[in-house]
Design a protein around this motif. Structure first.
Motif, PDB file in Angstrom:
ATOM      1  N   ILE A 165       1.000  -1.223  -0.433  1.00 46.07           N
ATOM      2  CA  ILE A 165      -0.043   0.126  -0.167  1.00 46.07           C
ATOM      3  C   ILE A 165       1.127   1.377  -0.045  1.00 46.07           C
ATOM      4  CG2 ILE A 165      -1.490   1.319   1.377  1.00 46.07           C
ATOM      5  CD1 ILE A 165      -2.494  -1.215   2.199  1.00 46.07           C
ATOM      6  N   PHE A 166       1.858   1.289   0.939  1.00 50.65           N
ATOM      7  CA  PHE A 166       2.986   2.644   0.948  1.00 50.65           C
ATOM      8  C   PHE A 166       3.070   2.719  -0.502  1.00 50.65           C
ATOM      9  CE2 PHE A 166       7.422   4.528   1.488  1.00 50.65           C
ATOM     10  CZ  PHE A 166       6.678   5.587   2.259  1.00 50.65           C
ATOM     11  N   VAL A 169       3.667   5.631  -4.652  1.00 55.29           N
ATOM     12  CA  VAL A 169       4.011   5.973  -7.238  1.00 55.29           C
ATOM     13  C   VAL A 169       2.507   6.647  -7.375  1.00 55.29           C
ATOM     14  CG1 VAL A 169       4.090   4.547  -9.192  1.00 55.29           C
ATOM     15  CG2 VAL A 169       5.288   3.287  -6.892  1.00 55.29           C
ATOM     16  N   ALA A 170       1.614   6.866  -7.002  1.00 58.38           N
ATOM     17  CA  ALA A 170       0.471   8.069  -7.487  1.00 58.38           C
ATOM     18  C   ALA A 170       1.061   8.943  -7.440  1.00 58.38           C
ATOM     19  CB  ALA A 170      -0.636   6.934  -7.119  1.00 58.38           C
ATOM     20  N   ALA A 199       3.673  10.616  -6.470  1.00 53.57           N
ATOM     21  CA  ALA A 199       4.950  10.847  -7.996  1.00 53.57           C
ATOM     22  C   ALA A 199       4.686  11.077  -8.943  1.00 53.57           C
ATOM     23  CB  ALA A 199       6.239  10.203  -7.758  1.00 53.57           C
ATOM     24  N   ALA A 200       3.785  11.131  -9.331  1.00 55.12           N
ATOM     25  CA  ALA A 200       3.153  10.831 -11.079  1.00 55.12           C
ATOM     26  C   ALA A 200       2.169  12.469 -10.909  1.00 55.12           C
ATOM     27  CB  ALA A 200       1.927   9.806 -11.220  1.00 55.12           C
ATOM     28  N   VAL A 201       1.613  12.263  -9.794  1.00 54.39           N
ATOM     29  CA  VAL A 201       0.872  13.080  -9.550  1.00 54.39           C
ATOM     30  C   VAL A 201       2.075  15.023  -9.978  1.00 54.39           C
ATOM     31  CG1 VAL A 201      -1.169  15.296  -7.905  1.00 54.39           C
ATOM     32  CG2 VAL A 201      -0.738  12.336  -8.433  1.00 54.39           C
ATOM     33  N   LEU A 202       2.923  14.666  -8.748  1.00 50.53           N
ATOM     34  CA  LEU A 202       3.747  16.092  -8.888  1.00 50.53           C
ATOM     35  C   LEU A 202       4.458  16.526  -9.877  1.00 50.53           C
ATOM     36  CD1 LEU A 202       5.371  15.083  -5.555  1.00 50.53           C
ATOM     37  CD2 LEU A 202       3.476  16.959  -5.940  1.00 50.53           C
ATOM     38  N   GLU A 203       4.362  14.987 -10.961  1.00 52.38           N
ATOM     39  CA  GLU A 203       4.821  15.222 -11.973  1.00 52.38           C
ATOM     40  C   GLU A 203       4.540  15.697 -13.000  1.00 52.38           C
ATOM     41  OE1 GLU A 203       8.105  14.731 -14.857  1.00 52.38           O
ATOM     42  OE2 GLU A 203       8.616  14.488 -12.819  1.00 52.38           O
ATOM     43  N   ASN A 204       2.998  14.962 -13.266  1.00 41.95           N
ATOM     44  CA  ASN A 204       1.852  16.276 -13.372  1.00 41.95           C
ATOM     45  C   ASN A 204       1.807  17.541 -14.050  1.00 41.95           C
ATOM     46  OD1 ASN A 204      -0.179  15.301 -16.096  1.00 41.95           O
ATOM     47  ND2 ASN A 204      -1.956  15.609 -15.131  1.00 41.95           N
TER      48      ASN A 204
END
Length: 328
Positions: A93-94, A99-100, A102-107
């Motif tokens: 879960i962690f 990962v999710a 980090a993807a939001v920040l990158e987007n």
């Protein structure tokens, strides 16, 4: 005597068996040897009742305390439960959450932040709504359109010299307005030009109308309006408010040629929009907004198209050949 003994023995054995089973069971259990010590007494020396009790007691005790193998069946004891807390679900879960996130920040980082809308309703001039200020019989207007760097200014200068036009560049008027001290629209114009966007038509139309009034007062009534209109609402509003145009002079050219010309011009022009980033925006804006204007006037048979990729002299020769009759 033997007959009496035969009668007494069964009763005595039953009494002894009941007594042993009900009262002396713990002592019998303690006296019974365990199977693993291999010291059982002969079974023939015990009564059937004693052997039955002993077997049940021994088997029960062995199944509770001495069973070492797996026992199956309906009555078999259940294996102990593993009550240890498993760590791998929480790790999974962690990791998924990390990962999710980090993807939001990158987007968000890659996505350009939208510019806040500019409230220009209070600063924009209000256009007249009672018809054009000039008559097309008295004032002649030719729209000059083409992509950035196509050479509109150079060709207009030639027409001014030979045919005594007044050259009004919408871009030059906007640039002068933004640099003039105490100007009302300077900051707004600066923002739009740097972004490669079209300045609100109210500002451009008012600047053009004011410049035309000054020239008309000086006795000049023929105008080349360079780089205007840039979009349909500008074209319609100008003809509604100022004066209907005679025709549109359109210089057609490919983007590669225009890019080379702008790059060369940018070395000495000092214009903030003569850079690669602004060029791309201006090309896109012209194709999306100005070409519909050309197509609209072309449908009215009011477009003169000239190949702008030729040399300056060759282009001007084509211009004169195409518009000679219209300029009489």
């Amino acid at each position: 005597m033997k007959s009496i003994m035969k009668a007494v023995r069964p009763a005595s054995l039953q009494f002894v068996s009941r007594t042993i089973a009900t009262r002396s069971l713990p002592s019998i259990r303690s006296q019974l040897p365990l199977p693993r010590y291999n010291c059982l007494r002969p079974a023939s020396s015990l009564s059937p009742a004693v052997l039955s009790v002993a077997r049940r007691s021994t088997l029960g005790s062995n199944s509770r305390h001495y069973t070492t193998g797996h026992i199956s069946g309906p009555g078999a004891p259940r294996p102990p439960k593993d009550n240890k807390l498993k760590a791998w679900p929480f790790i999974l879960i962690f990791v998924t959450g990390a990962v999710a996130f980090a993807a939001v920040l990158e987007n968000r980082k890659d996505k350009p932040k939208p510019m806040p809308p500019t409230d220009t309703s209070k600063s924009l001039p209000k256009l007249r709504d009672d018809g054009p200020v000039f008559s097309p019989d008295d004032v002649k207007v030719i729209f000059v359109l083409g992509g950035p760097g196509v050479g509109k200014g150079t060709q207009c200068a030639n027409l001014v010299k030979d045919y005594h036009f007044v050259h009004l560049s919408a871009g030059d008027l906007l640039r002068e307005e933004r640099t003039r001290s105490g100007t009302e629209y300077g900051e707004l114009i600066e923002t739009y030009i740097k972004e490669g966007k079209i300045v609100p038509m109210e500002v451009t139309i008012v600047l053009l109308e004011n410049a035309m009034k000054k020239s008309i007062e000086a006795g000049k009534h023929k105008f080349l309006i360079d780089g205007f209109p840039r979009q349909m609402d500008q074209a319609l509003k100008f003809e509604e408010v100022v004066v209907p145009s005679q025709f549109t002079l359109f210089f057609d050219c490919d983007e590669e040629t225009m890019t080379k010309r702008i790059t060369e011009r940018g070395k000495t022009s000092g214009r903030s929009d003569d850079n690669p980033e602004s060029m791309l925006k201006r090309f896109r804006t012209f194709n999306e907004t100005s070409m519909p204007v050309v197509n609209y006037f072309d449908g009215q048979k009011k477009v003169v198209k000239v190949d702008g990729a030729k040399s300056v002299d060759a282009v001007y020769a084509d211009v004169k050949a195409h518009i000679a009759d219209r300029l009489k």
